[in-house]
Scaffold this active site. Structure first.
Site, PDB file in Angstrom:
ATOM      1  N   ASN A 212       0.849  -1.197   0.000  1.00  0.00           N
ATOM      2  CA  ASN A 212       0.000   0.000   0.000  1.00  0.00           C
ATOM      3  C   ASN A 212       0.882   1.244   0.000  1.00  0.00           C
ATOM      4  O   ASN A 212       2.103   1.152   0.064  1.00  0.00           O
ATOM      5  CB  ASN A 212      -0.980  -0.026   1.183  1.00  0.00           C
ATOM      6  CG  ASN A 212      -0.272  -0.029   2.519  1.00  0.00           C
ATOM      7  OD1 ASN A 212       0.441   0.907   2.852  1.00  0.00           O
ATOM      8  ND2 ASN A 212      -0.455  -1.109   3.276  1.00  0.00           N
ATOM      9  N   ASP A 281      -4.653  -5.964   5.173  1.00  0.00           N
ATOM     10  CA  ASP A 281      -5.695  -6.805   5.765  1.00  0.00           C
ATOM     11  C   ASP A 281      -5.645  -8.239   5.223  1.00  0.00           C
ATOM     12  O   ASP A 281      -6.081  -9.168   5.885  1.00  0.00           O
ATOM     13  CB  ASP A 281      -7.083  -6.197   5.482  1.00  0.00           C
ATOM     14  CG  ASP A 281      -7.295  -4.923   6.285  1.00  0.00           C
ATOM     15  OD1 ASP A 281      -6.770  -4.847   7.416  1.00  0.00           O
ATOM     16  OD2 ASP A 281      -7.965  -3.991   5.784  1.00  0.00           O
ATOM     17  N   LYS A 291       8.443 -17.458 -10.006  1.00  0.00           N
ATOM     18  CA  LYS A 291       7.733 -16.325 -10.598  1.00  0.00           C
ATOM     19  C   LYS A 291       6.526 -16.827 -11.411  1.00  0.00           C
ATOM     20  O   LYS A 291       6.692 -17.731 -12.252  1.00  0.00           O
ATOM     21  CB  LYS A 291       8.713 -15.563 -11.497  1.00  0.00           C
ATOM     22  CG  LYS A 291       8.150 -14.281 -12.037  1.00  0.00           C
ATOM     23  CD  LYS A 291       9.183 -13.547 -12.864  1.00  0.00           C
ATOM     24  CE  LYS A 291       8.512 -12.417 -13.613  1.00  0.00           C
ATOM     25  NZ  LYS A 291       9.349 -11.874 -14.671  1.00  0.00           N
ATOM     26  N   PRO A 307      -3.787 -11.261  10.624  1.00  0.00           N
ATOM     27  CA  PRO A 307      -4.216 -10.952  11.998  1.00  0.00           C
ATOM     28  C   PRO A 307      -4.408  -9.457  12.164  1.00  0.00           C
ATOM     29  O   PRO A 307      -3.665  -8.676  11.567  1.00  0.00           O
ATOM     30  CB  PRO A 307      -3.044 -11.444  12.858  1.00  0.00           C
ATOM     31  CG  PRO A 307      -1.887 -11.602  11.935  1.00  0.00           C
ATOM     32  CD  PRO A 307      -2.434 -11.803  10.550  1.00  0.00           C
ATOM     33  N   ASP A 308      -5.414  -9.049  12.958  1.00  0.00           N
ATOM     34  CA  ASP A 308      -5.568  -7.636  13.301  1.00  0.00           C
ATOM     35  C   ASP A 308      -4.734  -7.405  14.566  1.00  0.00           C
ATOM     36  O   ASP A 308      -5.138  -7.782  15.670  1.00  0.00           O
ATOM     37  CB  ASP A 308      -7.045  -7.283  13.536  1.00  0.00           C
ATOM     38  CG  ASP A 308      -7.240  -5.773  13.696  1.00  0.00           C
ATOM     39  OD1 ASP A 308      -6.391  -5.126  14.348  1.00  0.00           O
ATOM     40  OD2 ASP A 308      -8.240  -5.251  13.170  1.00  0.00           O
ATOM     41  N   ILE A 309      -3.584  -6.810  14.375  1.00  0.00           N
ATOM     42  CA  ILE A 309      -2.609  -6.698  15.470  1.00  0.00           C
ATOM     43  C   ILE A 309      -3.186  -5.875  16.610  1.00  0.00           C
ATOM     44  O   ILE A 309      -3.132  -6.252  17.786  1.00  0.00           O
ATOM     45  CB  ILE A 309      -1.298  -6.055  14.947  1.00  0.00           C
ATOM     46  CG1 ILE A 309      -0.770  -6.844  13.747  1.00  0.00           C
ATOM     47  CG2 ILE A 309      -0.256  -5.975  16.045  1.00  0.00           C
ATOM     48  CD1 ILE A 309       0.365  -6.177  12.996  1.00  0.00           C
ATOM     49  N   PHE A 325      -4.747   4.287  14.377  1.00  0.00           N
ATOM     50  CA  PHE A 325      -4.925   5.259  13.300  1.00  0.00           C
ATOM     51  C   PHE A 325      -6.079   4.783  12.423  1.00  0.00           C
ATOM     52  O   PHE A 325      -6.300   3.580  12.294  1.00  0.00           O
ATOM     53  CB  PHE A 325      -3.644   5.383  12.456  1.00  0.00           C
ATOM     54  CG  PHE A 325      -2.681   6.396  13.009  1.00  0.00           C
ATOM     55  CD1 PHE A 325      -1.984   6.136  14.179  1.00  0.00           C
ATOM     56  CD2 PHE A 325      -2.480   7.610  12.360  1.00  0.00           C
ATOM     57  CE1 PHE A 325      -1.107   7.069  14.710  1.00  0.00           C
ATOM     58  CE2 PHE A 325      -1.611   8.553  12.878  1.00  0.00           C
ATOM     59  CZ  PHE A 325      -0.918   8.283  14.052  1.00  0.00           C
ATOM     60  N   LYS A 339     -14.634   2.808  14.988  1.00  0.00           N
ATOM     61  CA  LYS A 339     -13.420   1.986  15.115  1.00  0.00           C
ATOM     62  C   LYS A 339     -12.839   2.084  16.523  1.00  0.00           C
ATOM     63  O   LYS A 339     -12.391   1.094  17.093  1.00  0.00           O
ATOM     64  CB  LYS A 339     -12.391   2.468  14.073  1.00  0.00           C
ATOM     65  CG  LYS A 339     -11.331   1.465  13.756  1.00  0.00           C
ATOM     66  CD  LYS A 339     -10.546   1.868  12.515  1.00  0.00           C
ATOM     67  CE  LYS A 339     -11.398   1.731  11.259  1.00  0.00           C
ATOM     68  NZ  LYS A 339     -10.643   2.103  10.046  1.00  0.00           N
ATOM     69  N   LYS A 343     -12.673  -1.416  18.445  1.00  0.00           N
ATOM     70  CA  LYS A 343     -11.358  -1.965  18.803  1.00  0.00           C
ATOM     71  C   LYS A 343     -10.983  -1.644  20.251  1.00  0.00           C
ATOM     72  O   LYS A 343      -9.889  -1.946  20.685  1.00  0.00           O
ATOM     73  CB  LYS A 343     -10.299  -1.417  17.851  1.00  0.00           C
ATOM     74  CG  LYS A 343     -10.496  -1.828  16.385  1.00  0.00           C
ATOM     75  CD  LYS A 343      -9.206  -1.767  15.590  1.00  0.00           C
ATOM     76  CE  LYS A 343      -9.462  -2.167  14.144  1.00  0.00           C
ATOM     77  NZ  LYS A 343      -8.237  -2.472  13.398  1.00  0.00           N
TER      78      LYS A 343
HETATM   79  O1  C5P Z   1      -9.653  -1.410  10.727  1.00  0.00           O
HETATM   80  P1  C5P Z   1      -8.543  -0.612  10.193  1.00  0.00           P
HETATM   81  O2  C5P Z   1      -7.528  -1.419   9.416  1.00  0.00           O
HETATM   82  O3  C5P Z   1      -8.925   0.617   9.450  1.00  0.00           O
HETATM   83  O4  C5P Z   1      -7.802  -0.101  11.528  1.00  0.00           O
HETATM   84  C1  C5P Z   1      -6.679   0.700  11.458  1.00  0.00           C
HETATM   85  C2  C5P Z   1      -5.886   0.540  12.707  1.00  0.00           C
HETATM   86  O5  C5P Z   1      -5.706  -0.837  12.999  1.00  0.00           O
HETATM   87  C3  C5P Z   1      -4.489   1.103  12.547  1.00  0.00           C
HETATM   88  O6  C5P Z   1      -4.079   1.606  13.804  1.00  0.00           O
HETATM   89  C4  C5P Z   1      -3.675  -0.114  12.133  1.00  0.00           C
HETATM   90  O7  C5P Z   1      -2.326   0.025  12.506  1.00  0.00           O
HETATM   91  C5  C5P Z   1      -4.358  -1.236  12.883  1.00  0.00           C
HETATM   92  N1  C5P Z   1      -4.358  -2.524  12.185  1.00  0.00           N
HETATM   93  C6  C5P Z   1      -3.683  -3.604  12.717  1.00  0.00           C
HETATM   94  N2  C5P Z   1      -3.689  -4.815  12.087  1.00  0.00           N
HETATM   95  C7  C5P Z   1      -4.378  -4.988  10.941  1.00  0.00           C
HETATM   96  C8  C5P Z   1      -5.099  -3.924  10.391  1.00  0.00           C
HETATM   97  C9  C5P Z   1      -5.057  -2.710  11.034  1.00  0.00           C
HETATM   98  O8  C5P Z   1      -3.037  -3.449  13.759  1.00  0.00           O
HETATM   99  N3  C5P Z   1      -4.371  -6.170  10.353  1.00  0.00           N
END
Ligand code: C5P
Length: 409
Positions: A212, A281, A291, A307-309, A325, A339, A343
């Site tokens: 990105n 994501d 390749k 994973p959503d860290i 953020f 959000k 979260k």
């Molecule tokens: O849900 P969204 O991706 O918009 O949330 C953004 C926030 O979540 C940011 O602080 C980003 O660093 C964190 N994030 C994360 N792991 C992910 C996706 C987003 O920690 N897989």
């Protein structure tokens, strides 16, 4: 409020003419609560909006107005007052005052004091958004910055004149917190801060990846601002080309899974986690060993969720103070607040992306939201915004010590 954060610091508070002058009364109080000795100077125009009596009562000191008050000069002459000041803070700083300072004018007491003093100067501008955006104002601020003046804010939002935009005076607690970060005790001394920054790259095959546009600059600025504020800072950086800020420890990662593993390893040793990374994501379900070749037809990639860290850290039994953020292309406030709640964050910094904003740009604009408040920071350099974010984090932690210690929300 932060007690004795500016112990006996001799602050000359200049108030210039504008409707935001009434907010300087609250600021006087907050500065004194923080332990500062405050002497207030009103410009002639400020005195049309607020009275000297208010400031005399709040500062506990006589208030000065013009240059030609014989009795006041006999008590403490203006040169003596200029020498007395260890810091000069002008709040609100009007477009006119900024222009006069930039040109070195000394046509009233406040501008004369600024010229006659060697004290560091901080300005908190407040004006109509069009006046703020005007090239003349921005050029004047550039001149003042080049001479070492620090500009606090402004905020953005609805204005007394009915307009909407940048130019609101920062709230008193934000000004005090920024002053502390600049001159007083270090805001985050003894605090351990973990910051994630940059994009993640998700490999498709040995030469291609999904990524990105995040440049990492906002997260690196946050790491720098936290280090300046006295924190010990661990930065987990995705693939970016940026130098490590002074005094910051850095781990480089590439994919979301690597970032996840590195963040989880450092989380138990941190008090604050600021998740500024643009974490991918999704990742390809499989990384091709060789390749991928053209097939002459369409190619479908199967993606699997990363994973959503941040969410994982939020779910920990003993969690740090959590700052996320939110990069949004529309409905910024609504999506970001949702959000924050979903979260279970302590603070979220929302910015509009797309159309040249946010990612990959040197400037940014942030809307800070926390459970019972918000603060809009006007467009500015990422480092200035990062300093304001750190000041807000320090204020929120101070206001709610339970949260600062990692209580669950
Ligand atoms: O849900 P969204 O991706 O918009 O949330 C953004 C926030 O979540 C940011 O602080 C980003 O660093 C964190 N994030 C994360 N792991 C992910 C996706 C987003 O920690 N897989």
């Amino acid at each position: 409020m932060i007690e004795s954060a500016l112990p006996n610091l001799r602050i000359l508070l200049g108030v210039s003419g504008g409707i935001a002058a009434y907010k300087a009364a609250e600021l006087t109080r907050r500065l004194r609560d923080a332990g500062a000795d405050v002497r207030v100077v009103l410009t002639e125009n400020a005195a049309r909006f607020v009275t000297a009596l208010t400031f005399q009562a709040l500062s506990g000191q006589p208030v000065r107005g013009g240059l030609w008050d014989e009795a006041a000069e006999a008590a403490m002459g203006h040169i003596e007052l200029a020498r007395w000041a260890q810091r000069i803070l002008i709040a609100p700083a009007s477009a006119d005052l900024i222009a006069r300072l930039a040109h070195g004018l000394a046509d009233d007491l406040l501008t004369t004091l600024c010229l006659a003093s060697t004290a560091p100067l901080a300005l908190a501008p407040a004006m109509n958004q069009q006046m703020w955006a005007h090239a003349a104002t921005q050029a004047n601020l550039g001149v003042l910055r080049s001479r070492g003046a620090v500009v606090l804010g402004p905020g953005s939002g609805s204005q007394a004149c009915g307009d909407f935009g940048a130019g609101r005076l920062l709230e008193a607690d934000a000004i005090v917190a920024e002053l502390m970060a600049l001159h007083g005790g270090k805001l985050l001394a003894g605090t351990r801060v973990l910051v994630s920054a940059g994009p993640t790259f998700e490999d498709i095959d040995p030469v291609r990846y999904l990524g990105n546009r995040s440049s990492g600059r906002m997260g690196f600025a946050v790491a720098q601002a936290a280090a300046e504020a006295g924190a010990s800072v661990q930065l987990v950086a995705g693939p970016v080309h940026l130098p490590t800020p002074a005094g910051v420890a850095r781990s480089d990662v590439r994919s979301a899974r690597e970032m996840h593993a590195t963040v989880m390893q450092h989380v138990p040793q941190c008090d604050i986690f600021i998740s500024a990374a643009a974490v991918g994501d999704y990742r390809p379900a499989e990384i091709a060993a060789h390749k991928l070749k053209k097939t002459g037809g369409a190619l479908a990639l199967t993606l699997t969720e990363n994973p959503d860290i941040l969410a994982e850290v939020a779910a920990l039994k003993k969690r740090p103070f959590l700052v996320g953020f939110a990069a949004e292309t529309q409905n910024l406030r609504t999506y970001a607040r949702a959000k924050l709640e979903r979260k279970k964050l302590d603070l979220i910094a929302a910015n509009r992306v797309g159309g040249g904003s946010g990612f990959d740009a040197a400037d940014n604009e942030l809307l800070l939201l926390w459970p019972d408040g918000e603060e809009a920071l006007a467009r500015g350099a990422k480092l200035d915004l990062a300093r304001a974010l750190i000041a807000r984090i320090a204020t929120l932690r101070k206001a709610d010590p339970a949260r600062a210690k990692g209580a669950k929300r």
